[in-house]
Write an enzyme that holds these catalytic residues in place. Structure first.
Site, PDB file in Angstrom:
ATOM      1  N   CYS A  54       0.920  -1.316  -0.129  1.00 14.48           N
ATOM      2  CA  CYS A  54       0.097   0.065  -0.176  1.00 14.48           C
ATOM      3  C   CYS A  54       0.977   1.209   0.069  1.00 14.48           C
ATOM      4  O   CYS A  54       1.983   1.181   0.481  1.00 14.48           O
ATOM      5  CB  CYS A  54      -0.745   0.065   1.113  1.00 14.48           C
ATOM      6  SG  CYS A  54      -2.013  -1.294   1.318  1.00 14.48           S
ATOM      7  N   GLU A  56       0.367   3.973   1.683  1.00 14.19           N
ATOM      8  CA  GLU A  56       0.906   4.239   3.094  1.00 14.19           C
ATOM      9  C   GLU A  56       2.025   3.604   3.647  1.00 14.19           C
ATOM     10  O   GLU A  56       2.858   4.336   4.401  1.00 14.19           O
ATOM     11  CB  GLU A  56      -0.265   3.905   4.171  1.00 14.19           C
ATOM     12  CG  GLU A  56      -1.530   5.021   3.767  1.00 14.19           C
ATOM     13  CD  GLU A  56      -2.308   4.011   2.879  1.00 14.19           C
ATOM     14  OE1 GLU A  56      -3.786   4.497   2.596  1.00 14.19           O
ATOM     15  OE2 GLU A  56      -2.053   3.105   2.186  1.00 14.19           O
ATOM     16  N   ARG A  82     -10.558   8.909  -8.946  1.00 10.63           N
ATOM     17  CA  ARG A  82     -11.335   8.450  -7.883  1.00 10.63           C
ATOM     18  C   ARG A  82     -10.946   9.158  -6.479  1.00 10.63           C
ATOM     19  O   ARG A  82     -10.048   9.879  -6.462  1.00 10.63           O
ATOM     20  CB  ARG A  82     -10.751   7.029  -7.708  1.00 10.63           C
ATOM     21  CG  ARG A  82     -11.256   5.968  -8.758  1.00 10.63           C
ATOM     22  CD  ARG A  82     -10.847   4.605  -8.471  1.00 10.63           C
ATOM     23  NE  ARG A  82      -9.310   4.331  -8.308  1.00 10.63           N
ATOM     24  CZ  ARG A  82      -8.633   3.480  -7.418  1.00 10.63           C
ATOM     25  NH1 ARG A  82      -9.683   2.659  -6.849  1.00 10.63           N
ATOM     26  NH2 ARG A  82      -7.557   3.457  -7.120  1.00 10.63           N
ATOM     27  N   CYS A  88      -6.220   1.029   4.538  1.00  8.38           N
ATOM     28  CA  CYS A  88      -6.974  -0.420   4.741  1.00  8.38           C
ATOM     29  C   CYS A  88      -6.665  -0.863   6.281  1.00  8.38           C
ATOM     30  O   CYS A  88      -5.825  -0.178   6.963  1.00  8.38           O
ATOM     31  CB  CYS A  88      -6.262  -1.390   3.899  1.00  8.38           C
ATOM     32  SG  CYS A  88      -4.541  -1.834   4.349  1.00  8.38           S
ATOM     33  N   CYS A  91      -2.961  -0.860   7.209  1.00  3.72           N
ATOM     34  CA  CYS A  91      -2.313   0.451   7.218  1.00  3.72           C
ATOM     35  C   CYS A  91      -2.888   1.166   8.557  1.00  3.72           C
ATOM     36  O   CYS A  91      -1.985   1.801   9.069  1.00  3.72           O
ATOM     37  CB  CYS A  91      -2.524   0.987   6.014  1.00  3.72           C
ATOM     38  SG  CYS A  91      -1.411   0.381   4.596  1.00  3.72           S
TER      39      CYS A  91
END
Length: 126
Positions: A54, A56, A82, A88, A91
């Site tokens: 990810c 992050e 988007r 998530c 994260c």
């Protein structure tokens, strides 16, 4: 928490990175994080069949590489316009453990909100 001008600029920074660097299926999210001293660190995710990372997580690694002790605020956005993406569960846990005072920008890009990382919905136990 109140959105600051620097928070809006952070959303714009993440959006600019997403527009510039997220042009393939391998990179679909971009993160921008502001350090305690005002620097901005950016990162993109890595999607791969063998596992990915990810943005992050990559931003946390980048911060460590640059000798950053604290991140103040973070935001993640999706590619192709988007909206803002909430970190998530993994994260959220990483960010909470590493930076418990971190501010996270979430919500609709037209009216984003800033929350303490500790206020994000905790991961659901399996």
């Amino acid at each position: 928490m109140t959105m600051r001008d620097t928070d809006r600029a952070l959303v714009q920074a993440a959006s600019a990175v997403a527009k510039l660097r997220c042009r393939s299926a391998a990179h679909t999210l971009a993160t921008a994080a502001r350090t305690a001293d005002g620097r901005v660190i950016s990162a993109v995710n890595v999607v791969h069949v063998a596992g990915g990372a990810c943005p992050e997580t990559i931003a946390v690694g980048t911060a460590a590489t640059q000798g950053v002790g604290e991140l103040e605020t973070i935001v993640t956005v999706g590619d192709r316009g988007r909206s803002i993406v909430t970190p998530c569960a993994a994260c959220r846990q990483l960010l909470t453990d590493r930076y418990p005072a971190l501010r996270v920008i979430v919500g609709n890009p037209e009216d984003p909100k800033v929350l303490p990382v500790t206020d994000l919905t905790p991961p659901t136990p399996h």
